[in-house]
Design a protein around this motif. Structure first.
Motif, PDB file in Angstrom:
ATOM      1  N   GLU A  64      -4.413   6.943  -6.056  1.00 15.32           N
ATOM      2  CA  GLU A  64      -5.705   6.621  -5.445  1.00 15.32           C
ATOM      3  C   GLU A  64      -6.821   6.748  -6.491  1.00 15.32           C
ATOM      4  N   SER A  71      -1.726   4.943  -3.214  1.00  9.32           N
ATOM      5  CA  SER A  71      -1.262   5.672  -2.035  1.00  9.32           C
ATOM      6  C   SER A  71      -1.035   7.149  -2.303  1.00  9.32           C
ATOM      7  N   ARG A  94      -4.587  -0.325  -4.789  1.00 11.06           N
ATOM      8  CA  ARG A  94      -4.055   0.066  -3.478  1.00 11.06           C
ATOM      9  C   ARG A  94      -3.281   1.368  -3.619  1.00 11.06           C
ATOM     10  N   ASP A 136       0.806  -1.222   0.000  1.00 10.31           N
ATOM     11  CA  ASP A 136       0.000   0.000   0.000  1.00 10.31           C
ATOM     12  C   ASP A 136       0.837   1.269   0.000  1.00 10.31           C
TER      13      ASP A 136
END
Length: 447
Positions: free
Chosen positions: A313, A320, A318, A296
């Motif tokens: 995002e 970050s 995932r 992540d």
């Protein structure tokens, strides 16, 4: 002139395009005395260096060359692409090319096309007079259409590609022999179907040149062990092009082009290991093997050649990097790339290209956020196996380059100035007097 052509008498101009994958223009220009055909084409026609595309990788270049549009329209960015909304990857094949191919525009104009050995065309199209798929094809049996073409090629010991594993050996003798045999069979196939004389567009690619360059180019540039063998291979290629030129009827214009240039390779650069060491990439497993294992906290990851994706995002599963931080994080990564130095202290990256500059079209959702163009000598890799070294040396000693791409048109009235790969498709249509809309291409006709 063949019998069919004499009987047809339709008066439409025709084109024979011969691709010479990865052949740099400087190689031909610097050895005119050894390559009389290329020398004659340059003197009697029009020849010049052009630019490739971003990124200069064959899997992206040939779809761009054969459609005249950028990867944002073709949907193919390299040998490996990623699925939208996942970390899954795939190898793009012919059906992944979303833009209209040159030969489909020809057949739409009620003209015939014969297409041989173009990379990223598997499986072969069945709406083309005859097609043999090239690089990425599993074998001749499924790559040739129709069946009589497969049977003819089998009789010639035709092969889709040279055996690149032979190039990994320290002794290159077997590799060089295989390269010659592959070139010989390809030429015999081209000659046979060129003499059939029932095509309006003949589009054939010699890809063995790219393979020879990957394993012998430094020998050529730096007078290495296989310098003479390298030039002897190209003398044979020059002779093949000369024989092709001699057998073409007067209503055919010969065009010869490469998809990118070439230069010597000094270091492979494993960018995912570099990102890991810089704290930008981490994995959920101790032995990372797949992109799907990224953790992540990952901020960016890389695909060959020099493609960088932010772990954004809402786009990555995932992600970050917040959308609000996109520009800032991308600028930070760009600055890191621009300041990266190799073991010899030389800059690794010549320039960094933004997504918005290089790509536009309906299929830009999987476009990389940044593309790094290498300084000559640094070959950009990715790697998801936590390589121990950022800079390494592999079995290859030659690498692709963005510049020094070749374009030769056997027509003295052509104008090759500030041209690039996107200009080739509209140029071939222009030579054939096939109507097209200028807005359909990123390039323009050079005739």
């Amino acid at each position: 002139m063949g019998l069919f052509d004499r009987l047809r008498g339709d008066g439409n101009p025709r084109v024979a395009f011969i691709g010479i994958d990865g052949v740099p223009y400087s190689l031909l220009a610097d050895n005119r005395d050894r390559f009389p055909t290329f020398d004659a084409l340059a003197k009697e026609g029009t020849a010049a260096e052009i630019s490739s595309i971003v990124p200069p990788e064959s899997s992206a270049c040939w779809p761009a060359l054969t459609t005249g549009v950028n990867p944002g329209e073709t949907g193919v960015y390299g040998f490996q692409d990623r699925e939208i909304g996942t970390y899954e990857t795939y190898v793009p094949m012919g059906r992944e090319v979303q833009a209209t191919r040159l030969w489909n525009r020809v057949t739409d104009a009620n003209r015939n096309a014969t297409v041989f050995n173009v990379p990223v065309t598997f499986p072969p199209q069945r709406d083309i007079q005859r097609m043999v798929s090239g690089f990425l094809s599993p074998g001749l049996e499924k790559a040739a259409f129709p069946d009589d073409v497969r049977q003819q090629l089998e009789s010639l010991d035709y092969r889709i590609d040279v055996n690149p594993k032979l190039g990994h050996e320290a002794d290159k003798t077997a590799f060089i022999e295989d390269a010659h045999e592959t070139l010989d069979a390809r030429f015999e196939a081209f000659r046979h179907y060129l003499e059939e004389d029932d095509w309006d567009l003949f589009f054939g690619v010699f890809m063995t040149t790219d393979r020879v360059n990957h394993f012998l180019f430094k020998d050529y540039e730096q007078d290495g062990e296989y310098h003479d063998e390298f030039l002897e291979f190209y003398e044979k290629l020059d002779d093949c092009i000369g024989q092709i030129r001699d057998l073409l009827p007067d209503d055919v214009t010969l065009v010869v082009a490469s998809d990118h240039g070439f230069t010597s390779l000094e270091y492979e650069v494993h960018f995912n290991e570099w990102l890991r060491q810089e704290g930008w990439l981490s994995f959920d497993t101790d032995s990372p093997q797949e992109l799907a294992d990224i953790a992540d906290e990952t901020r960016a990851y890389s695909f060959i050649p020099g493609r960088f994706y932010l772990n954004l995002e809402g786009r990555e599963p995932r992600g970050s990097v917040a959308e609000a931080d996109y520009d800032e994080v991308r600028d930070e990564l760009r600055a890191m790339l621009e300041s990266l130095e190799g073991p010899d202290g030389n800059p690794v990256v010549e320039r960094v290209v933004d997504k918005e500059t290089a790509f536009r079209g309906e299929h830009d959702a999987i476009a990389p956020d940044l593309v790094a163009i290498p300084t000559n000598g640094f070959d950009f890799k990715s790697g998801f196996k936590a390589d121990n070294e950022v800079f390494d040396v592999g079995p290859r000693n030659g690498m692709h380059s963005f510049d020094d791409t070749t374009l030769i048109i056997d027509d003295p009235d052509a104008e090759i100035e500030d041209a690039d790969l996107y200009d080739i498709a509209p140029t071939l249509l222009g030579l054939m007097d096939v109507d097209f809309k200028r807005s359909a291409f990123d390039g323009a006709s050079l005739v």
